[in-house]
Design an enzyme around this catalytic site. Structure first.
Site, short mmCIF file in Angstrom:
data_model
loop_
_atom_site.label_atom_id
_atom_site.label_comp_id
_atom_site.label_asym_id
_atom_site.label_seq_id
_atom_site.Cartn_x
_atom_site.Cartn_y
_atom_site.Cartn_z
N CYS A 189 -1.02 3.68 11.32
CA CYS A 189 -0.88 4.97 12.00
C CYS A 189 -2.11 5.22 12.87
O CYS A 189 -2.64 6.32 12.91
CB CYS A 189 -0.68 6.10 10.99
SG CYS A 189 -2.02 6.26 9.78
N ASP A 210 -5.07 -3.65 -6.78
CA ASP A 210 -5.61 -3.99 -5.47
C ASP A 210 -4.70 -5.04 -4.82
O ASP A 210 -4.63 -6.18 -5.26
CB ASP A 210 -7.03 -4.54 -5.62
CG ASP A 210 -7.68 -4.86 -4.29
OD1 ASP A 210 -7.00 -4.82 -3.25
OD2 ASP A 210 -8.89 -5.19 -4.29
N ASN A 245 6.39 7.73 0.21
CA ASN A 245 7.52 8.17 1.03
C ASN A 245 8.32 6.98 1.56
O ASN A 245 9.56 7.02 1.57
CB ASN A 245 7.01 9.02 2.20
CG ASN A 245 6.38 10.31 1.73
OD1 ASN A 245 6.68 10.78 0.64
ND2 ASN A 245 5.50 10.88 2.53
N LYS A 246 7.63 5.94 2.00
CA LYS A 246 8.34 4.75 2.48
C LYS A 246 9.04 4.03 1.31
O LYS A 246 10.12 3.47 1.47
CB LYS A 246 7.39 3.81 3.21
CG LYS A 246 6.80 4.39 4.51
CD LYS A 246 5.91 3.38 5.19
CE LYS A 246 5.25 3.97 6.43
NZ LYS A 246 4.25 5.00 6.10
N CYS A 252 0.88 -1.18 0.00
CA CYS A 252 0.00 0.00 0.00
C CYS A 252 0.91 1.22 0.00
O CYS A 252 1.09 1.89 1.02
CB CYS A 252 -0.91 -0.02 1.22
SG CYS A 252 -1.88 -1.55 1.39
N ALA A 253 1.48 1.53 -1.15
CA ALA A 253 2.66 2.39 -1.22
C ALA A 253 2.37 3.89 -1.20
O ALA A 253 3.20 4.66 -0.71
CB ALA A 253 3.46 2.06 -2.48
N ALA A 254 1.26 4.34 -1.76
CA ALA A 254 1.03 5.78 -1.89
C ALA A 254 1.02 6.45 -0.51
O ALA A 254 0.53 5.86 0.45
CB ALA A 254 -0.31 6.02 -2.60
#
Length: 452
Positions: free
Chosen positions: A375, A290, A244-245, A239-241
């Protein structure tokens, strides 16, 4: 100074956040309403050395403050540069409230950003009194009730407006709300009010992110350090968006290896692809896909072949980052809570997180590493997911999430005391690590190794 708890308007949400005793719950709620006082930048060590960036940053603070805060680093996270609060007298700042200054009002979301060092951009201004001039000092408030109408030109009176600080006007009303601004296809842009100081004491320097360094929450940086991607490895960022990671992984790997970055929202992936192109990166490819469907049992990869488009076969990746969609209730300061947030919505997140985990486990190679993070502060999305994984997937072994800057996990049915110590939770009782102060957003990290 800060509202006691925005969650008091939503008792169902409050009941789901932490099943602790009343005192512990109150401490957590009050902590969530306060902003982190530490500002962190992650230095892109592919472009600049940490000492060089640190010197540049200290100079910026020196030019803005007579007594600037001293920039410092954190052991075991060498790419991080931290800025403590300014030596601001809160008493002197709050005295400004009694001066005959005009007022500017922003919403709760913008207010939270200001308390973390941002300036006010034109779209964030809800109210500005008529006659306000360029260069004029103004008092800045957040509308916690959400009742102030965009474009208000009189003083907004409410028992639920929160004093944030003092700023200097850089755009007048007609530039923000006038006919010329309204007729534009896009809303007015630019800094409308440059903050001088806020009640949080966080330096009001705006976002100074560049190719050299990125303004980023400390736990997010720690999360990638726990994964510890190495040059030549195959890594999946499920789940990249906004990426930043992903960029942090590229830097740690020296842009050597293969990183697959996924997100099912096309626009978000487009933004990530622009970052990849702008930085001429070779190791990372991104796809609008997905992640819960990324595993394909029928797909058979060729040994050592470059990874093509998803889905992928079993035992494909050395490491996987599952920074899962979550309720985001750790994003301090939470000055307001969406009226749409409900216990039912909170209950929906663990279902998504379990689906993503179910797809991730077969993709991981034996002895591979999977890091799960959120988070948020709810038990069911954090310790609850870990307990479920250990029961559902006997091949997954929980190990210590190091380097450790956060505290231990909470006691939870299905987790031993030793397993709880392996977890890393950033919460109200996380104040110091490695001899340096820690004041971050709410965050959770768990690290697994696949035994077979």
């Amino acid at each position: 100074m800060y509202p006691k708890s925005p969650f008091l308007r939503n008792s169902l949400v409050e009941s789901q956040i932490l099943r602790r005793n009343a005192n512990q719950l109150e401490e957590l709620m009050n902590w969530l309403c306060r902003p982190p006082t530490i500002t962190t930048y992650r230095v892109n060590t592919l472009r600049i050395s940490v000492p060089a960036f640190k010197q540049k940053f200290q100079q910026i603070l020196f030019e803005k403050y007579a007594k600037p805060p001293k920039v410092y680093e954190i052991p075991n996270i060498p790419e991080v540069v931290c800025i403590p609060p300014t030596p601001l007298s809160l008493l002197d700042l709050t005295k400004k409230e009694t001066e005959p200054l005009r007022e500017v009002v922003v919403d709760g979301c913008c207010g939270a950003a200001l308390l973390r060092g941002a300036h006010i951009y034109a779209p964030g201004v809800l109210a500005m009194e008529a006659g306000t001039k360029l260069g004029e000092e103004v008092l800045v408030y957040a509308d916690l009730a959400g009742k102030c109408k965009q474009g208000t030109n009189t003083r907004y009176e409410s028992d639920e407006k929160l004093f944030l600080g003092v700023g200097v006007v850089r755009m007048q009303r007609h530039q923000i709300y006038g006919p010329a601004a309204v007729d534009k296809a896009e809303p007015s842009k630019g800094v409308a009010v440059e903050m001088i100081a806020t009640t949080s004491g966080v330096p009001s320097i705006g976002d100074l992110s560049s190719n050299e360094a990125l303004l980023q929450n400390l736990p997010s940086i720690v999360c990638v350090r726990v994964l510890n991607p190495q040059p030549g490895e195959r890594v999946l960022d499920m789940c990249a968006a906004p990426g930043n990671k992903t960029m942090h992984m590229v830097e740690m790997m020296g842009d050597q290896g293969e990183i697959i970055a996924l997100d099912k929202v096309v626009n978000k992936i487009t933004t990530l692809q622009e970052k990849i192109t702008a930085n001429s990166l070779k190791s990372v490819r991104s796809y609008a896909f997905d992640a819960s469907r990324v595993y394909d049992a029928a797909k058979v990869p060729e040994d050592n072949a470059c990874l093509e488009m998803p889905p992928y076969a079993a035992n494909t990746f050395d490491k996987i980052l599952l920074d899962a969609p979550c309720s985001a209730l750790g994003n301090r300061p939470l000055l307001t809570v969406s009226p749409h947030m409900s216990a039912r919505m909170l209950d929906s997140y663990p279902k998504v997180q379990r689906k993503l985990f179910t797809a991730a486990v077969p993709l991981l190679k034996p002895n591979g590493v999977l890091v799960y993070s959120t988070c948020t502060v709810t038990e069911q999305e954090n310790e609850g997911i870990v307990a479920w994984v250990l029961e559902k997937f006997p091949q997954m072994k929980l190990v210590a999430a190091t380097p450790r800057l956060g505290g231990s996990g909470l006691a939870y049915n299905g987790l031993s005391d030793v397993e709880r110590q392996y977890l890393q939770r950033f919460s109200h009782d996380t104040t110091e690590a490695e001899g340096v102060p820690i004041d971050a957003v709410g965050f959770f990290i768990a690290k697994f190794i696949k035994k077979y």
